[in-house]
Design a protein around this motif. Structure first.
Motif, PDB file in Angstrom:
ATOM      1  N   VAL A  14       0.913  -1.129   0.110  1.00 16.17           N
ATOM      2  CA  VAL A  14      -0.001  -0.124  -0.051  1.00 16.17           C
ATOM      3  C   VAL A  14       0.958   1.268   0.035  1.00 16.17           C
ATOM      4  CG1 VAL A  14      -1.545   1.173   1.282  1.00 16.17           C
ATOM      5  CG2 VAL A  14      -1.975  -1.245   1.295  1.00 16.17           C
ATOM      6  N   VAL A  19      -3.394   6.787  -0.893  1.00  8.44           N
ATOM      7  CA  VAL A  19      -4.593   6.501  -0.239  1.00  8.44           C
ATOM      8  C   VAL A  19      -5.414   7.761   0.325  1.00  8.44           C
ATOM      9  CG1 VAL A  19      -5.463   4.996   1.511  1.00  8.44           C
ATOM     10  CG2 VAL A  19      -3.844   4.236   0.095  1.00  8.44           C
ATOM     11  N   GLU A  88     -12.128   4.884  -2.166  1.00  6.76           N
ATOM     12  CA  GLU A  88     -12.492   3.955  -0.960  1.00  6.76           C
ATOM     13  C   GLU A  88     -11.209   3.482  -0.288  1.00  6.76           C
ATOM     14  OE1 GLU A  88     -15.155   1.115  -2.471  1.00  6.76           O
ATOM     15  OE2 GLU A  88     -16.731   2.643  -2.942  1.00  6.76           O
ATOM     16  N   LEU A  89     -11.142   2.987   0.932  1.00  2.00           N
ATOM     17  CA  LEU A  89     -10.047   2.390   1.772  1.00  2.00           C
ATOM     18  C   LEU A  89      -9.957   1.071   1.030  1.00  2.00           C
ATOM     19  CD1 LEU A  89     -10.247   4.091   5.219  1.00  2.00           C
ATOM     20  CD2 LEU A  89      -8.406   4.445   3.291  1.00  2.00           C
ATOM     21  N   ALA A  90      -8.787   0.826   0.983  1.00  2.13           N
ATOM     22  CA  ALA A  90      -8.662  -0.889   0.501  1.00  2.13           C
ATOM     23  C   ALA A  90      -7.114  -1.375   1.386  1.00  2.13           C
ATOM     24  CB  ALA A  90      -8.538  -0.788  -0.797  1.00  2.13           C
ATOM     25  N   PRO A  92      -5.151  -4.459   2.263  1.00  4.01           N
ATOM     26  CA  PRO A  92      -5.279  -6.072   2.001  1.00  4.01           C
ATOM     27  C   PRO A  92      -4.317  -6.898   3.082  1.00  4.01           C
ATOM     28  CG  PRO A  92      -3.415  -4.919   0.657  1.00  4.01           C
ATOM     29  CD  PRO A  92      -4.140  -3.795   1.554  1.00  4.01           C
ATOM     30  N   THR A 108      -9.709  -7.613   1.243  1.00  4.24           N
ATOM     31  CA  THR A 108      -9.467  -6.222   1.201  1.00  4.24           C
ATOM     32  C   THR A 108     -10.449  -5.636   2.015  1.00  4.24           C
ATOM     33  OG1 THR A 108      -8.699  -6.086  -1.067  1.00  4.24           O
ATOM     34  CG2 THR A 108      -9.307  -4.071  -0.335  1.00  4.24           C
ATOM     35  N   PRO A 110     -12.096  -2.382   3.879  1.00  2.48           N
ATOM     36  CA  PRO A 110     -12.291  -0.720   3.808  1.00  2.48           C
ATOM     37  C   PRO A 110     -12.307   0.138   4.807  1.00  2.48           C
ATOM     38  CG  PRO A 110     -14.477  -2.069   3.964  1.00  2.48           C
ATOM     39  CD  PRO A 110     -13.463  -3.131   4.308  1.00  2.48           C
ATOM     40  N   THR A 111     -11.597  -0.246   5.657  1.00  2.00           N
ATOM     41  CA  THR A 111     -11.443   0.545   6.934  1.00  2.00           C
ATOM     42  C   THR A 111      -9.786   0.673   7.509  1.00  2.00           C
ATOM     43  OG1 THR A 111     -12.257   0.884   9.179  1.00  2.00           O
ATOM     44  CG2 THR A 111     -12.202  -1.483   8.392  1.00  2.00           C
ATOM     45  N   GLU A 115      -6.786  -2.175   9.195  1.00  2.75           N
ATOM     46  CA  GLU A 115      -5.402  -2.006   9.201  1.00  2.75           C
ATOM     47  C   GLU A 115      -4.664  -2.069  10.430  1.00  2.75           C
ATOM     48  OE1 GLU A 115      -1.392  -0.732   7.401  1.00  2.75           O
ATOM     49  OE2 GLU A 115      -3.048  -1.979   7.019  1.00  2.75           O
ATOM     50  N   THR A 197     -20.784  -3.625   5.724  1.00  4.93           N
ATOM     51  CA  THR A 197     -20.544  -4.583   4.704  1.00  4.93           C
ATOM     52  C   THR A 197     -21.457  -5.877   4.788  1.00  4.93           C
ATOM     53  OG1 THR A 197     -18.759  -5.593   5.886  1.00  4.93           O
ATOM     54  CG2 THR A 197     -18.273  -3.851   4.153  1.00  4.93           C
ATOM     55  N   LEU A 201     -16.831  -9.700   2.763  1.00  3.73           N
ATOM     56  CA  LEU A 201     -15.986  -9.103   2.023  1.00  3.73           C
ATOM     57  C   LEU A 201     -15.869  -9.806   0.690  1.00  3.73           C
ATOM     58  CD1 LEU A 201     -13.218  -8.614   4.766  1.00  3.73           C
ATOM     59  CD2 LEU A 201     -14.432  -6.894   3.829  1.00  3.73           C
TER      60      LEU A 201
END
Length: 484
Positions: A14, A19, A88-90, A92, A108, A110-111, A115, A197, A201
């Motif tokens: 990333v 981002v 959008e956040l991604a 992995p 992936t 989205p937040t 992380e 979601t 995912l």
């Protein structure tokens, strides 16, 4: 043998400047440095997960220690809108504790909270695995099952073992503290994204380790492993007696209290059992099937739905470990309850001693039962097959030694009761174990200060970049100073 060797989560690349939007152009350097730190963590995790030459838990610990303060700075600036999200956040991440996801593609998330979650999870796991590496490198005094070779105990090896056990206990209790902190401060942040979601995912469910109870369960496993390691240290002074004297009575004068050992093992067994129950609760509550009772003896009054898919289950190796360690610890607790009754009652509780040690023998026998043994076996596929096979060999040797020891106590107390005491042997169902007790708690985790802070806003609406306090950055950090 404890501690459990956890598999590592892994992540993909990333570039953080791609981002986030730095509205005031104040954090270009910090975002670039954070990307470098994250890449270092990505490389360390991939190497450790693949058991590559030169990889280590220490490398993961150091990488987290560098990246975590940057990540906390990013989160703080997102909360004040000094940093904004591009699109959008991604983030992995590849699951390591969910059964059907461990060999699948990276998920992936989205937040930013995900992380944060996986970075802290990686840190807690690395602390535990570093403790495992320390213990694995210690001299081995136990003879191989069936071997007539006499172990060679020298002073230097005994000192090295004592220091290694002390360090491992410290690391494991720190890891438990990290998990405790994350359960209260990181896990709740995942729930809004999970709900948004629908708990999925793409084609997969959210991994079991991201559940609201997962860090609590992990903390219990780590604290139990820390106590098992502490018990090893407690028994170290009588190791020579255990190795060279025949098993059974009498205990040496410097032996730890049998009553204390029984309560410690009872506490450990409760931790392993409760941890398994928490993982099971998560599996059930993430499903939509009809209900059944889960994990007999835990939350008996609560009906929970059955899991509806394998991808909501914790990996079988960890489930087997918890089941086996809970059973083994309870058996050892019963053994020491029997020894306490037989050795410290002046002959008044010989019948009770027989009942306790026979129940301990029965519980250990379950670990040799074919059906249970099959469930205990780890998978022999993949890169870790040989390592798991070696772990099973060590584990079975431990069970064999304990069975021989308990058989000696059972024989001694049975003979004493048949020839001297003539006391009734109470049924196992009437035995009442005392509550377990800990000898320490998880070490409180103090997270690192953010590497950078939100912009300071003056009364004239001007903005000023706040430089972090050098002293604040040196705040207490789990494992800091203990592995260099």
């Amino acid at each position: 043998m404890a501690p459990y060797l956890f598999p590592y989560p892994t992540t993909g690349p990333v570039t953080l400047s791609n981002v986030f939007v730095d509205r005031q152009l104040a954090y270009s350097t910090e975002l670039a440095e954070a990307t470098v730190a994250r890449t270092r963590l990505q490389i360390a995790l991939k190497a450790a997960a693949g058991n590559e030459p030169g990889s280590s838990a220490l490398a993961v610990l150091e990488a987290v220690q560098v990246y975590h303060p940057y990540l906390r700075g990013i989160i703080a600036c997102l909360e004040t809108d000094d940093l904004l999200v591009k699109g959008e956040l991604a983030f992995p991440w590849k699951s390591s504790l969910t059964a059907s996801l461990t060999s699948n593609s990276v998920l992936t998330f989205p937040t930013i909270e995900a992380e944060h979650y996986y970075v802290v999870l990686a840190y807690s796991i690395a602390l535990a695995n570093y403790a495992h590496a320390i213990l694995n490198a210690l001299p081995r005094f136990e003879a191989e099952p069936g071997s007539k070779a006499v172990p060679n105990i020298i002073v230097e090896d005994a000192q090295k073992t004592n220091a290694g056990l002390t360090r491992a206990v410290d690391l494991l209790s720190q890891a438990s503290g990290v998990a405790d902190w994350a359960a209260a401060n990181v896990s709740p942040g995942l729930e809004p994204a999970r709900q948004a979601t629908g708990g999925r995912l793409g084609r997969s469910k959210w991994p079991v380790e991201t559940g609201p109870e997962a860090f609590r369960a992990l903390s219990m496993v780590l604290l139990a492993d820390a106590h098992i390691t502490a018990i090893r240290k407690l028994l170290l002074p009588v190791l020579a007696h255990q190795l060279f004297a025949p098993p059974g009575p009498p205990l040496p004068s410097n032996h730890p209290s049998a009553s204390l050992l029984s309560k410690l093992y009872l506490y450990v067994s409760e931790l392993y059992t409760s941890s398994a129950a928490l993982f099971k609760v998560h599996e059930a509550t993430r499903s939509s099937s009809s209900g059944r009772k889960l994990f007999s003896g835990i939350r008996k009054d609560r009906e929970l739905p059955e899991t509806d898919a394998a991808d909501s289950e914790v990996i079988p190796e960890l489930k087997r470990y918890l089941r086996k360690e809970a059973l083994l610890s309870s058996a050892l607790a019963y053994k020491w309850l029997g020894v306490d009754a037989g050795e410290n009652s002046k002959g008044a509780k010989v019948g009770e001693a027989v009942a306790w040690v026979k129940e301990a023998q029965s519980r250990l026998g379950e670990l040799e039962d074919g059906k249970v043994a099959d469930r205990m076996k780890g998978l022999s596929l993949g890169k870790g097959g040989e390592r798991r096979k070696e772990a099973r060999k060590v584990r079975q040797g431990r069970v064999d030694r304990e069975l021989a020891d308990i058989a000696a106590w059972t024989s001694a107390y049975t003979k004493m009761n048949d020839t001297v005491a003539f006391q009734p042997i109470p049924p196992a169902s009437t035995l009442v174990a005392p509550p377990g007790r800990p000898i320490f708690a998880a070490k409180v985790f103090t997270p690192p200060a953010p590497k950078f802070a939100p912009l300071e806003r003056s009364s004239e609406d001007s903005l000023r970049k706040v430089e972090p306090d050098a002293k604040q950055e040196e705040a207490s950090y789990a494992g800091k100073g203990s592995y260099f």
